[in-house]
Design a protein around this motif. Structure first.
Motif, mmCIF file in Angstrom:
data_model
loop_
_atom_site.group_PDB
_atom_site.id
_atom_site.type_symbol
_atom_site.label_atom_id
_atom_site.label_comp_id
_atom_site.label_asym_id
_atom_site.label_seq_id
_atom_site.Cartn_x
_atom_site.Cartn_y
_atom_site.Cartn_z
ATOM 1 N N LYS A 53 0.811 -7.587 8.618
ATOM 2 C CA LYS A 53 0.417 -6.929 9.669
ATOM 3 C C LYS A 53 -0.106 -5.383 8.940
ATOM 4 O O LYS A 53 -1.077 -4.822 9.154
ATOM 5 N N LEU A 54 0.714 -5.330 7.862
ATOM 6 C CA LEU A 54 0.308 -3.907 7.001
ATOM 7 C C LEU A 54 -0.879 -4.415 6.518
ATOM 8 O O LEU A 54 -2.157 -3.083 6.734
ATOM 9 N N GLN A 55 -1.329 -5.180 5.790
ATOM 10 C CA GLN A 55 -2.846 -5.401 5.184
ATOM 11 C C GLN A 55 -3.651 -5.334 6.256
ATOM 12 O O GLN A 55 -4.870 -4.848 6.018
ATOM 13 N N HIS A 56 -3.530 -6.044 7.281
ATOM 14 C CA HIS A 56 -4.488 -5.971 8.424
ATOM 15 C C HIS A 56 -4.848 -4.484 8.695
ATOM 16 O O HIS A 56 -5.805 -4.074 9.088
ATOM 17 N N ASN A 57 -3.607 -3.671 9.033
ATOM 18 C CA ASN A 57 -3.808 -2.351 9.483
ATOM 19 C C ASN A 57 -4.571 -1.308 8.519
ATOM 20 O O ASN A 57 -5.568 -0.941 9.026
ATOM 21 N N TRP A 58 -4.081 -1.403 7.373
ATOM 22 C CA TRP A 58 -4.651 -0.516 6.319
ATOM 23 C C TRP A 58 -6.205 -1.192 5.971
ATOM 24 O O TRP A 58 -6.734 -0.118 5.557
ATOM 25 N N ASP A 59 -6.691 -2.493 6.637
ATOM 26 C CA ASP A 59 -8.078 -2.651 6.161
ATOM 27 C C ASP A 59 -8.952 -2.200 7.452
ATOM 28 O O ASP A 59 -10.123 -2.258 7.149
ATOM 29 N N GLN A 60 -8.440 -1.555 8.343
ATOM 30 C CA GLN A 60 -8.946 -0.752 9.331
ATOM 31 C C GLN A 60 -9.788 0.488 8.919
ATOM 32 O O GLN A 60 -9.113 1.087 8.093
ATOM 33 N N ARG A 61 -10.700 0.788 9.710
ATOM 34 C CA ARG A 61 -11.293 1.988 9.149
ATOM 35 C C ARG A 61 -10.486 3.118 9.449
ATOM 36 O O ARG A 61 -10.505 4.068 8.677
ATOM 37 N N PHE A 62 -9.645 3.129 10.546
ATOM 38 C CA PHE A 62 -8.828 4.285 10.878
ATOM 39 C C PHE A 62 -7.437 3.449 11.226
ATOM 40 O O PHE A 62 -6.986 3.150 12.470
ATOM 41 N N PRO A 63 -6.553 3.122 10.116
ATOM 42 C CA PRO A 63 -5.244 2.571 10.192
ATOM 43 C C PRO A 63 -4.424 3.375 11.127
ATOM 44 O O PRO A 63 -4.381 4.644 11.022
ATOM 45 N N ARG A 64 -3.670 2.848 12.095
ATOM 46 C CA ARG A 64 -3.041 3.543 13.209
ATOM 47 C C ARG A 64 -1.409 3.364 12.647
ATOM 48 O O ARG A 64 -1.102 2.582 12.481
ATOM 49 N N ILE A 65 -0.563 4.522 13.150
ATOM 50 C CA ILE A 65 0.623 4.691 12.889
ATOM 51 C C ILE A 65 1.125 3.580 14.257
ATOM 52 O O ILE A 65 0.822 3.757 15.256
ATOM 53 N N VAL A 66 2.156 2.888 13.737
ATOM 54 C CA VAL A 66 2.856 1.752 14.892
ATOM 55 C C VAL A 66 4.116 2.118 15.186
ATOM 56 O O VAL A 66 4.770 1.220 16.102
ATOM 57 N N GLN A 67 4.797 3.209 14.565
ATOM 58 C CA GLN A 67 5.883 3.631 15.039
ATOM 59 C C GLN A 67 5.987 5.340 15.276
ATOM 60 O O GLN A 67 5.096 5.693 14.559
ATOM 61 N N PRO A 68 6.975 5.688 16.044
ATOM 62 C CA PRO A 68 6.732 7.170 16.097
ATOM 63 C C PRO A 68 7.236 7.856 14.786
ATOM 64 O O PRO A 68 7.946 7.431 13.914
ATOM 65 N N ALA A 69 6.306 8.913 14.407
ATOM 66 C CA ALA A 69 6.504 9.598 13.187
ATOM 67 C C ALA A 69 7.739 10.317 13.137
ATOM 68 O O ALA A 69 8.309 10.786 14.191
ATOM 69 N N THR A 70 8.650 10.398 11.986
ATOM 70 C CA THR A 70 9.817 10.924 12.009
ATOM 71 C C THR A 70 9.765 12.057 11.023
ATOM 72 O O THR A 70 8.784 12.089 9.939
ATOM 73 N N SER A 71 10.594 13.305 11.228
ATOM 74 C CA SER A 71 10.460 14.401 10.266
ATOM 75 C C SER A 71 11.768 14.871 10.065
ATOM 76 O O SER A 71 12.642 14.679 10.980
ATOM 77 N N ALA A 72 12.130 15.554 9.064
ATOM 78 C CA ALA A 72 13.527 16.142 8.663
ATOM 79 C C ALA A 72 13.281 17.294 7.702
ATOM 80 O O ALA A 72 12.455 17.259 6.954
ATOM 81 N N ARG A 73 14.116 18.164 7.948
ATOM 82 C CA ARG A 73 14.123 19.535 7.190
ATOM 83 C C ARG A 73 14.953 19.356 5.670
ATOM 84 O O ARG A 73 15.799 18.439 5.717
ATOM 85 N N LEU A 74 14.073 19.660 4.870
ATOM 86 C CA LEU A 74 14.728 19.478 3.498
ATOM 87 C C LEU A 74 15.793 20.679 3.209
ATOM 88 O O LEU A 74 15.770 21.720 3.627
ATOM 89 N N PRO A 75 16.706 20.089 2.365
ATOM 90 C CA PRO A 75 17.549 21.242 2.156
ATOM 91 C C PRO A 75 17.291 22.649 1.607
ATOM 92 O O PRO A 75 18.073 23.478 1.870
ATOM 93 N N ARG A 76 16.138 22.626 0.896
ATOM 94 C CA ARG A 76 15.638 23.981 0.392
ATOM 95 C C ARG A 76 14.414 24.359 0.939
ATOM 96 O O ARG A 76 13.787 23.394 1.334
ATOM 97 N N SER A 77 14.270 25.615 0.949
ATOM 98 C CA SER A 77 12.861 26.043 1.565
ATOM 99 C C SER A 77 11.771 26.088 0.522
ATOM 100 O O SER A 77 10.777 26.548 0.970
ATOM 101 N N GLU A 78 12.290 26.043 -0.869
ATOM 102 C CA GLU A 78 11.266 26.223 -2.090
ATOM 103 C C GLU A 78 10.043 25.331 -1.874
ATOM 104 O O GLU A 78 10.366 23.962 -1.201
ATOM 105 N N PRO A 79 9.092 25.313 -2.413
ATOM 106 C CA PRO A 79 8.073 24.325 -2.453
ATOM 107 C C PRO A 79 8.608 23.026 -3.059
ATOM 108 O O PRO A 79 9.256 23.080 -3.838
#
Length: 474
Positions: free
Chosen positions: A81-107
């Motif tokens: 499934k991954l190879q098929h998705n990445w072979d598309q012109r516009f590969p799509r996200i298939v799960q909700p994106a997740t995000s988390a805060r890092l412990p430091r605010s530095e770059p």
């Protein structure tokens, strides 16, 4: 005799030479062959064949017999499934994106993803720590504080352990480098999680040169360096770990067989105890082999010399960066990124991604360590993407070396930057470019670091607000 009449063991031998999705097509030809889908041995054969071609969603040395039948099926289907998705012109996200805060605010930069695990190594303010990409939290181990600025990074994966070597520059109050220290970090893992993280450090006694590359393996670590237009290089090799204690430390001056222009890339990688010194100058790549036999004896004798040509239609170029995958096992040794333009049309910028390709030699070594396990294709393969790379921290090559993700600013300044995926296709020795789908909640203009992981089908993004987001394409 028809195919369905063959014994199961013969069918499994046939499956071993069939790449996905061909074995799955075999299952739907008739009812008797479909029964193979309930055989653990069938799926193990499929996955063994697959992971010799590209990584699957587990560490590369994992014993597949430990997995249940549903897990084996999931590994195979997820890869497909991954190879098929990445072979598309516009590969799509298939799960909700997740995000988390890092412990430091530095770059913060992602500097390593451990193959087939949830482990990311992040660097911020001269400190390193391990991050659990699945849970979105740091692993419970103290951060390593180098006390300086990280200037060189190299990694090496082994069963259950990852070695990370870094060189950090220590500055005084006037921002003059006082010292350089080399750290070797050993990250042990099990079940995709960190179980221990230890480090050792030493002062770098050699001077910093114009061109320098760091390499690490399970038994050795070292650097190669040279000056602009020199035809010689300084190669320093030290033994590390239990195996490396029998490894003689050595410093040698080697002939490079060509001078090093100011726009060149100098890279050194270790593979199966051999070293490969790679010199790329935008028109060709020279690869110099240093045999394991000499290294084990404390010598750094030159072995084979390989050349690979680079074709380009652009008259002007500027060097940006190079990358090396986790291993050349899958057939890609390195990727070189440059900016190009033609005289009279300086606003039409193009970013090139050039793949250096390798195969395994058929020469018999008889265990002496003198014969190179790798040989290199006579021609590199390049892809050209309109626009320019926003920053060298915003490009990443995955474990196989087949996929590179980068943030590209189009030539029209009114257009927003793109998160692109450049793919190398080993079956056809061709490349393709894809635009990765990014949620509206992520501002590509604010990204500081990117990482693509072909084992999990994920792209990790760090932004200026100290937030790490994960996009999953399978």
């Amino acid at each position: 005799m028809i195919l369905s009449d063959l014994p199961t063991d013969i069918l499994l031998e046939i499956v071993k030479v069939l790449p996905l999705p061909d074995p799955l097509a075999l299952l739907i030809t008739c009812r008797s062959l479909n029964a193979l889908s309930n055989e653990v041995s069938f799926w193990m054969s499929v996955l063994e064949t697959t992971r010799r071609r590209s990584p699957i969603a587990c560490p590369p040395h994992t014993d597949l017999s430990q997995f249940t039948l549903p897990r084996l099926k999931d590994l195979a289907l997820s890869w497909l499934k991954l190879q098929h998705n990445w072979d598309q012109r516009f590969p799509r996200i298939v799960q909700p994106a997740t995000s988390a805060r890092l412990p430091r605010s530095e770059p913060t930069l992602i500097i390593l993803a451990v193959q087939g695990t949830d482990i990311l190594v992040l660097a911020t303010g001269g400190s390193l720590f391990c991050w659990d990409a699945k849970l979105g939290a740091p692993f419970p181990f103290p951060a390593l504080d180098t006390g300086g600025q990280i200037s060189q990074i190299a990694g090496s994966d082994m069963p259950g352990v990852c070695y990370l070597a870094i060189i950090a520059r220590i500055f005084n109050g006037a921002f003059a480098a006082l010292d350089r220290r080399r750290y070797i970090i050993t990250i042990k893992h099990e079940g995709g999680k960190v179980t221990s993280m230890t480090s050792e450090s030493s002062q770098v006694s050699t001077p910093q040169l114009n061109f320098e590359s760091l390499f690490v393996a399970e038994d050795m670590v070292g650097t190669i360096g040279t000056m602009e237009y020199s035809q010689e290089c300084l190669l320093v090799v030290d033994g590390v770990g239990d195996e490396g204690r029998r490894f003689p430390n050595s410093n040698s001056i080697l002939k490079l067989h060509r001078s090093v222009p100011h726009h060149a890339f100098l890279v050194c990688i270790a593979y199966q105890g051999h070293l490969y010194i790679i010199l790329e100058d935008a028109s060709s790549v020279q690869i110099q082999h240093i045999p394991r036999k000499g290294l084990r004896a404390g010598r750094q004798d030159s072995g084979y010399l390989f050349h690979s040509q680079i074709s380009s239609i652009y008259s002007n170029f500027e060097e940006l960066c190079y990358m090396v995958p986790s291993t050349p096992f899958y057939g890609v040794t390195a990727a070189f990124v440059r900016l190009h333009w033609n005289y009279g049309n300086e606003t039409a910028l193009v970013t090139s991604f050039t793949f250096l390709l390798n195969t395994f030699t058929d020469a018999y070594d008889n265990g002496s360590g003198a014969v190179s396990p790798l040989e290199f294709d006579p021609d590199c393969v390049s892809e050209y993407v309109p626009g320019q790379l926003v920053d060298i921290s915003l490009v990443w090559q995955d474990h196989s070396g087949f996929n590179v993700t980068a943030v590209i600013q189009p030539n029209d300044p009114l257009e927003p930057p793109r998160l692109v995926l450049v793919r190398y296709h080993p079956e056809t020795k061709s490349t393709s470019v894809h635009d990765l789908t990014v949620p509206d909640t992520i501002d590509v203009k604010k990204l500081e670091s990117v990482c693509i992981d072909d084992t999990s089908g994920a792209v990790h993004l760090v932004d200026t607000e100290a937030r790490l987001s994960t996009l999953r394409y399978v």
